[in-house]
Write an enzyme that holds these catalytic residues in place. Structure first.
Site, short mmCIF file in Angstrom:
data_model
loop_
_atom_site.label_atom_id
_atom_site.label_comp_id
_atom_site.label_asym_id
_atom_site.label_seq_id
_atom_site.Cartn_x
_atom_site.Cartn_y
_atom_site.Cartn_z
N ARG A 96 0.85 -1.20 0.00
CA ARG A 96 0.00 0.00 0.00
C ARG A 96 0.88 1.24 0.00
NH1 ARG A 96 -5.27 -0.13 1.60
NH2 ARG A 96 -5.16 1.86 2.67
N ILE A 97 0.43 2.24 -0.72
CA ILE A 97 1.14 3.52 -0.69
C ILE A 97 0.77 4.23 0.61
CG2 ILE A 97 1.30 5.79 -1.82
CD1 ILE A 97 1.03 4.33 -4.47
N HIS A 114 13.19 -2.73 -2.00
CA HIS A 114 12.61 -2.67 -3.35
C HIS A 114 13.45 -3.54 -4.28
CE1 HIS A 114 10.29 -0.95 -6.59
NE2 HIS A 114 11.42 -0.82 -7.27
C1 GAR Z 1 10.11 -8.24 -2.26
O1 GAR Z 1 10.82 -8.70 -3.38
C2 GAR Z 1 10.17 -6.74 -2.15
O2 GAR Z 1 11.35 -6.21 -2.67
C3 GAR Z 1 8.99 -6.34 -2.99
O3 GAR Z 1 7.99 -7.28 -2.70
C4 GAR Z 1 8.61 -8.53 -2.39
C5 GAR Z 1 8.01 -9.01 -1.11
O4 GAR Z 1 8.43 -10.31 -0.83
N1 GAR Z 1 8.56 -5.01 -2.67
C6 GAR Z 1 8.11 -4.16 -3.58
O5 GAR Z 1 7.98 -4.43 -4.76
C7 GAR Z 1 7.79 -2.79 -3.02
N2 GAR Z 1 7.67 -1.83 -4.07
P1 GAR Z 1 8.18 -10.99 0.59
O6 GAR Z 1 6.71 -10.75 0.95
O7 GAR Z 1 8.44 -12.43 0.35
O8 GAR Z 1 9.11 -10.37 1.59
#
Ligand code: GAR
Length: 207
Positions: A96-97, A114
């Site tokens: 969420r933003i 990220h």
């Molecule tokens: C991760 O790769 C993180 O970098 C990305 O979501 C994934 C969550 O993985 N975040 C974004 O894209 C934020 N813009 P996880 O739930 O297994 O930790």
């Protein structure tokens, strides 16, 4: 917990593999933080189960459907974070933003991971955009959160090659291997060394 130990909340929306990596690092004594609270905006987030199994004392689903506005939802989260005395707010796949009032309230204390080398490929489709652009290296970025999406000062980055045969899933899987090392290591460095922000640059106290 050692004397540097910081009280932390982790906010998740999904799988929670970064949360798991942080909790494992804490359990091994490598990361001096105390994860007191995990919040998810999704009731089905696997991260909630990971937190419960690891013994996080407060594991809470807050359903956005119960709030009329983003600000009201964020205020509920903010009150919870303050009630539990959370010094740092760690976003780990939190999709969420954040409202600008939330960011202002916790300025300098919210961090995010990220799956790209920011400032390239901000936004929700970072891995797809990386492949589509054709860059030859990618990786992950841990950064402070400000009002600009994926735009805050950079705390740490890891680099990996993009391979010719990569798909979105294979590249993301290799990025996640790096994320699981970089996020706990960065949190540990924040706790052990501290940093200041000069302009946009994060300068570690020990350097
Ligand atoms: C991760 O790769 C993180 O970098 C990305 O979501 C994934 C969550 O993985 N975040 C974004 O894209 C934020 N813009 P996880 O739930 O297994 O930790």
């Amino acid at each position: 917990m050692n004397s540097n130990s910081k009280t932390v909340a982790v906010m998740v929306s999904g799988r929670g593999s970064n949360l798991k990596a942080i909790l494992e690092s804490v359990a091994k004594g490598e990361c001096p933080v105390d994860v007191k609270l995990v919040i998810s905006d999704r009731g089905d987030a696997a991260g909630l189960d990971i937190a419960r199994k690891a013994g996080v004392p407060n594991v809470i689903h807050i359903d956005p459907k119960n709030f009329e506005t983003r600000e009201q939802f964020d205020t509920e989260c903010a009150e919870l974070l303050d009630r539990h005395g959370c010094q740092w707010i760690v976003l780990a796949g939190y999709m969420r933003i954040l409202s600008s009032s939330f960011v202002r309230r916790f300025r300098g204390r919210i961090i995010n991971i990220h799956p790209s080398l920011l400032p390239s490929f901000a936004g929700a489709k970072a891995v797809e955009d990386t492949l589509a652009y054709g860059v030859k290296v990618s990786g992950c970025t841990v950064h402070l959160v400000d009002e600009v999406l994926d735009g805050g000062s950079i705390l740490a980055q890891s680099v990996i090659p993009v391979l010719d045969g990569d798909t979105r899933d294979s590249l993301h899987a290799r990025i996640q291997i790096e994320e699981h090392k970089l996020y706990p290591a960065t949190l540990a460095r924040m706790a052990n060394e501290g940093f200041e922000v000069i302009g946009r640059r994060v300068v570690w106290k020990s350097s």
